[in-house]
Design a protein around this motif. Structure first.
Motif, PDB file in Angstrom:
ATOM      1  N   LEU A  54     -52.321  -8.960   7.758  1.00  0.00           N
ATOM      2  CA  LEU A  54     -50.923  -9.318   7.965  1.00  0.00           C
ATOM      3  C   LEU A  54     -50.746 -10.106   9.254  1.00  0.00           C
ATOM      4  N   THR A  89     -43.500  -2.557   7.279  1.00  0.00           N
ATOM      5  CA  THR A  89     -43.840  -2.936   8.650  1.00  0.00           C
ATOM      6  C   THR A  89     -43.462  -4.382   8.929  1.00  0.00           C
ATOM      7  N   LEU A  90     -43.644  -5.247   7.939  1.00  0.00           N
ATOM      8  CA  LEU A  90     -43.336  -6.662   8.124  1.00  0.00           C
ATOM      9  C   LEU A  90     -41.857  -6.886   8.395  1.00  0.00           C
ATOM     10  N   SER A  91     -40.991  -6.127   7.740  1.00  0.00           N
ATOM     11  CA  SER A  91     -39.554  -6.318   7.928  1.00  0.00           C
ATOM     12  C   SER A  91     -39.151  -6.079   9.378  1.00  0.00           C
ATOM     13  N   THR A 113     -54.163  -2.210  -3.219  1.00  0.00           N
ATOM     14  CA  THR A 113     -53.450  -3.483  -3.164  1.00  0.00           C
ATOM     15  C   THR A 113     -53.192  -4.056  -4.556  1.00  0.00           C
ATOM     16  N   VAL A 157     -49.408  -2.905  -0.111  1.00  0.00           N
ATOM     17  CA  VAL A 157     -48.402  -3.970  -0.119  1.00  0.00           C
ATOM     18  C   VAL A 157     -47.046  -3.402   0.277  1.00  0.00           C
ATOM     19  N   TYR A 158     -46.715  -2.244  -0.277  1.00  0.00           N
ATOM     20  CA  TYR A 158     -45.450  -1.588   0.040  1.00  0.00           C
ATOM     21  C   TYR A 158     -45.376  -1.241   1.527  1.00  0.00           C
ATOM     22  N   HIS A 159     -46.419  -0.620   2.046  1.00  0.00           N
ATOM     23  CA  HIS A 159     -46.418  -0.240   3.459  1.00  0.00           C
ATOM     24  C   HIS A 159     -46.410  -1.477   4.361  1.00  0.00           C
ATOM     25  N   SER A 160     -47.121  -2.516   3.960  1.00  0.00           N
ATOM     26  CA  SER A 160     -47.142  -3.747   4.760  1.00  0.00           C
ATOM     27  C   SER A 160     -45.768  -4.398   4.793  1.00  0.00           C
ATOM     28  N   TRP A 161     -45.057  -4.351   3.666  1.00  0.00           N
ATOM     29  CA  TRP A 161     -43.731  -4.950   3.629  1.00  0.00           C
ATOM     30  C   TRP A 161     -42.764  -4.204   4.544  1.00  0.00           C
ATOM     31  N   VAL A 183     -46.321  -2.036  -6.663  1.00  0.00           N
ATOM     32  CA  VAL A 183     -45.861  -2.388  -5.323  1.00  0.00           C
ATOM     33  C   VAL A 183     -44.939  -1.321  -4.755  1.00  0.00           C
ATOM     34  N   THR A 184     -44.217  -0.632  -5.636  1.00  0.00           N
ATOM     35  CA  THR A 184     -43.282   0.407  -5.181  1.00  0.00           C
ATOM     36  C   THR A 184     -43.958   1.749  -4.936  1.00  0.00           C
TER      37      THR A 184
END
Length: 294
Positions: A270, A96-98, A78, A90-94, A83-84
């Motif tokens: 999340l 999934t979040l989208s 984390t 954080v990248y994987h969470s983003w 992030v990339t």
């Protein structure tokens, strides 16, 4: 008074967390012990009790990773990675979040529209509501691959299939909660609106909608968590290259149990953040409507 209130709120939470951690450590030692005994027997190693426990809590691929192993993995993936990076949580969470937010938005809109139709059209109440309830009896693990395969056949891939599966899980609690909320006004309140010669449209906006707000936001808390589960499950059959679901799938392929547990913790954090945001929105709406805090 405020300090006492804060202590009374945070105390039980910390107690439960501490209990979970203790049970977690005990389960890690118990589940990892057989493999560690086998390793010691093959290496002709004799360990003391404390050394043996330490080994069970430091295995590279344990059956149940220890809390400190998971915490270290979460911290590294984390804060110590870009992030990339493909290993960044954080990248994987983003990713999934989208799909979670897209599915949650569609699910909330669909649930509200269905609830309005059920409340105002008796035919929909009798015909649509049983089908809505029946739709939730089908396991999402059976639906997700079907949706992905069918949409892939018409070249629809990426965010849309995952958002649709999230919509499927999130619209139901919103629809049920909104129906309950729109029907929550008492008969005397409805009679008062008729006394004022209010139209059905005015009754809907000035009485039914304000009365339904507590029910709506309560159901939205359930819906946003369900939407996240739907997004994670949808990433499994798609073979997605990113997302919490893909992280879980890759961990299961290569027996990286620590990565799997770290991904689960990321998903839990999340979900807690999303539920908290919905709760903040509920308080803002209540304040806007003039509701006094208890």
């Amino acid at each position: 008074m405020r300090s006492e209130t804060f202590a009374s709120r945070i105390g039980p939470v910390l107690t439960i967390v501490a209990t979970i951690i203790v049970i977690w450590y005990a389960a890690a030692v118990w589940m990892n012990a057989p493999f560690q005994r086998d390793l010691d027997r093959r290496g002709d190693v004799t360990s003391t009790t404390m050394e043996f426990i330490g080994k069970t809590l430091s295995q590279p691929k344990p059956i149940v990773p220890a809390p400190h192993q998971v915490a270290q993995n979460v911290f590294e993936n984390t804060f110590l990675r870009k992030v990339t990076s493909n290993r960044s949580l954080v990248y994987h969470s983003w990713v999934t979040l989208s799909s979670t937010l897209a599915g949650f938005a569609f699910g909330t809109l669909l649930g509200v529209l269905i609830a309005v139709g059920i409340v105002h059209v008796k035919a929909l109440d009798r015909s649509l509501m049983p089908w809505i309830i029946a739709s939730q009896t089908v396991p999402i693990l059976a639906i997700a691959p079907m949706v992905v395969v069918v949409l892939a056949a018409i070249n629809v891939t990426g965010l849309i299939p995952k958002a649709l599966i999230s919509t499927y899980l999130s619209f139901f609690p919103v629809a049920v909660g909104m129906v309950k909320g729109l029907r929550s006004p008492d008969i005397i309140q409805l009679d008062l609106m008729r006394t004022y010669n209010a139209s059905r449209w005015q009754t809907f906006w000035k009485l039914r909608v304000p009365a339904s707000m507590p029910f709506l936001f309560t159901s939205m808390k359930v819906a946003v968590a369900a939407s996240l589960v739907g997004a994670i499950v949808a990433e499994l059959p798609t073979g997605a290259a990113a997302g919490i679901g893909s992280k879980l799938l890759a961990g299961s392929y290569y027996s990286q149990t620590i990565d799997m547990w770290a991904a689960l913790i990321a998903g839990s954090v999340l979900a807690a953040m999303l539920v908290t945001i919905v709760g903040i929105g509920a308080r803002l709406i209540d304040r806007r409507m003039g509701v006094r805090p208890a």
